[in-house]
Scaffold this motif. Structure first.
Motif, PDB file in Angstrom:
ATOM      1  N   THR A 160       1.637  89.474 133.655  1.00  0.00           N
ATOM      2  CA  THR A 160       2.722  90.427 133.896  1.00  0.00           C
ATOM      3  C   THR A 160       2.357  91.373 135.027  1.00  0.00           C
ATOM      4  O   THR A 160       3.162  91.633 135.934  1.00  0.00           O
ATOM      5  CB  THR A 160       3.015  91.245 132.621  1.00  0.00           C
ATOM      6  N   GLU A 161       1.130  91.862 134.983  1.00  0.00           N
ATOM      7  CA  GLU A 161       0.651  92.794 136.007  1.00  0.00           C
ATOM      8  C   GLU A 161       0.632  92.152 137.395  1.00  0.00           C
ATOM      9  O   GLU A 161       1.091  92.743 138.381  1.00  0.00           O
ATOM     10  CB  GLU A 161      -0.751  93.271 135.629  1.00  0.00           C
ATOM     11  N   SER A 164       4.219  91.204 138.747  1.00  0.00           N
ATOM     12  CA  SER A 164       5.055  92.371 139.069  1.00  0.00           C
ATOM     13  C   SER A 164       4.532  93.167 140.266  1.00  0.00           C
ATOM     14  O   SER A 164       5.204  94.103 140.714  1.00  0.00           O
ATOM     15  CB  SER A 164       5.134  93.303 137.854  1.00  0.00           C
ATOM     16  N   SER A 165       3.374  92.800 140.779  1.00  0.00           N
ATOM     17  CA  SER A 165       2.783  93.547 141.890  1.00  0.00           C
ATOM     18  C   SER A 165       3.530  93.278 143.195  1.00  0.00           C
ATOM     19  O   SER A 165       4.349  92.362 143.286  1.00  0.00           O
ATOM     20  CB  SER A 165       1.308  93.172 142.058  1.00  0.00           C
ATOM     21  N   SER A 222       6.015  85.290 141.067  1.00  0.00           N
ATOM     22  CA  SER A 222       6.791  86.476 140.694  1.00  0.00           C
ATOM     23  C   SER A 222       7.745  86.222 139.537  1.00  0.00           C
ATOM     24  O   SER A 222       8.111  87.154 138.814  1.00  0.00           O
ATOM     25  CB  SER A 222       7.595  86.976 141.909  1.00  0.00           C
ATOM     26  N   ALA A 225       7.130  87.624 136.008  1.00  0.00           N
ATOM     27  CA  ALA A 225       7.359  89.020 135.633  1.00  0.00           C
ATOM     28  C   ALA A 225       8.425  89.069 134.548  1.00  0.00           C
ATOM     29  O   ALA A 225       8.527  90.058 133.806  1.00  0.00           O
ATOM     30  CB  ALA A 225       7.797  89.834 136.850  1.00  0.00           C
ATOM     31  N   ASP A 226       9.200  87.998 134.444  1.00  0.00           N
ATOM     32  CA  ASP A 226      10.260  87.880 133.439  1.00  0.00           C
ATOM     33  C   ASP A 226       9.669  87.350 132.137  1.00  0.00           C
ATOM     34  O   ASP A 226       8.938  86.350 132.123  1.00  0.00           O
ATOM     35  CB  ASP A 226      11.339  86.919 133.943  1.00  0.00           C
TER      36      ASP A 226
END
Length: 271
Positions: A160-161, A164-165, A222, A225-226
């Motif tokens: 997730t980290e 989301s970056s 990416s 991130a969902d």
């Protein structure tokens, strides 16, 4: 008494149970005497740490610090950890920057011993490390019951980290490739062979992107991130892990049966 995570069944069903009970189990673990004592000690003492040597000479502080980054097994490797911490992360040629496992980079960056004033002097530092240590401790407790469940928790936290970056897609994939737990999850979910890690890094990146595009909505990291994409990844990983374990068990049983049959045949022939 040491905290023991509760996971009644394996596979995806066990994962869904863990998701439902995770918060309650985590709170129970944080109240355990051993963990509570370590956390209290860290909060009281970390402000007195000014350099890597100060940290390394205190076993409890070192245990919490390394544990916060999933590096508990490195507690005996004091010379190695000291080099990581003292060289820091700012210089391009710093030791941590040359290591493929990016947890060491995260460790030394968090402590900032290469700065004029290390991060240990910040009022928010203890809370930051303690929170990470508690999360990692829970993941470790889960891993003692089921290692695949621990990897699933790592996906929820670390992927997730990264996803989301604001880093480039290439940089994000390289961070995944530099994280042994995340790499294992993706390689298993994508049914990649053990030899995959010996390929050139750019080729590995190409394969990961292609596999992601076929299995998910996009070649980009990416998308994870969902939560739905992460859940699907974890499901694929757990299912493929179970299939792999079943195949290994079947092959072992088949080999044993062949040996027994061969032994029986030799006995009948008088060998």
């Amino acid at each position: 008494m040491t905290f023991q995570a509760i996971i009644p069944v394996g596979g995806y069903a066990g994962w869904k149970f863990l998701e439902r009970t995770r918060e309650d189990q985590s709170q129970l673990m944080n109240k355990s005497p051993v963990l509570a004592r370590e956390v209290k000690y860290f909060e009281e003492k970390i402000g007195s740490v000014k350099n890597a040597q100060d940290l390394i000479r205190d076993h409890t502080l070192l245990k919490v610090s390394l544990g916060a980054f999933g590096l508990s097994e490195d507690i005996p490797n004091k010379a190695f950890i000291r080099k990581v911490l003292e060289e820091g992360s700012a210089a391009e040629g710093a030791f941590a920057n040359r290591l493929s496992d990016k947890r060491y980079f995260e460790l030394t960056k968090a402590f900032g011993f290469d700065q004029q004033v290390p991060n240990t002097q910040k009022s928010s530092f203890a809370e930051q490390i303690v929170s990470a240590y508690q999360k990692q401790s829970f993941e470790t407790a889960v891993g003692e019951q089921d290692q695949n469940m621990r990897l699933g928790l790592t996906v929820q936290r670390k992927l997730t980290e990264i996803a989301s970056s604001d880093k480039s897609e290439k940089a994000k994939w390289f961070l995944v490739m530099g994280s042994p737990p995340l790499r294992e999850v993706f390689e298993t979910a994508f049914n990649l062979p053990k030899s995959f890690g010996t390929l050139d890094l750019d080729k590995q990146l190409e394969v990961f992107s292609e596999k992601a595009a076929k299995s998910f909505a996009s070649p980009n990291l990416s998308q994870f991130a969902d939560k739905e994409a992460r859940d699907e990844l974890i499901q694929k990983f757990l299912i493929n892990s179970q299939i792999k374990q079943a195949n290994q068990s079947f092959n072992a049983q088949s080999t044993a049966l062949q040996l027994l049959q061969a032994s029986s045949s030799r006995g009948l022939l008088g060998y």
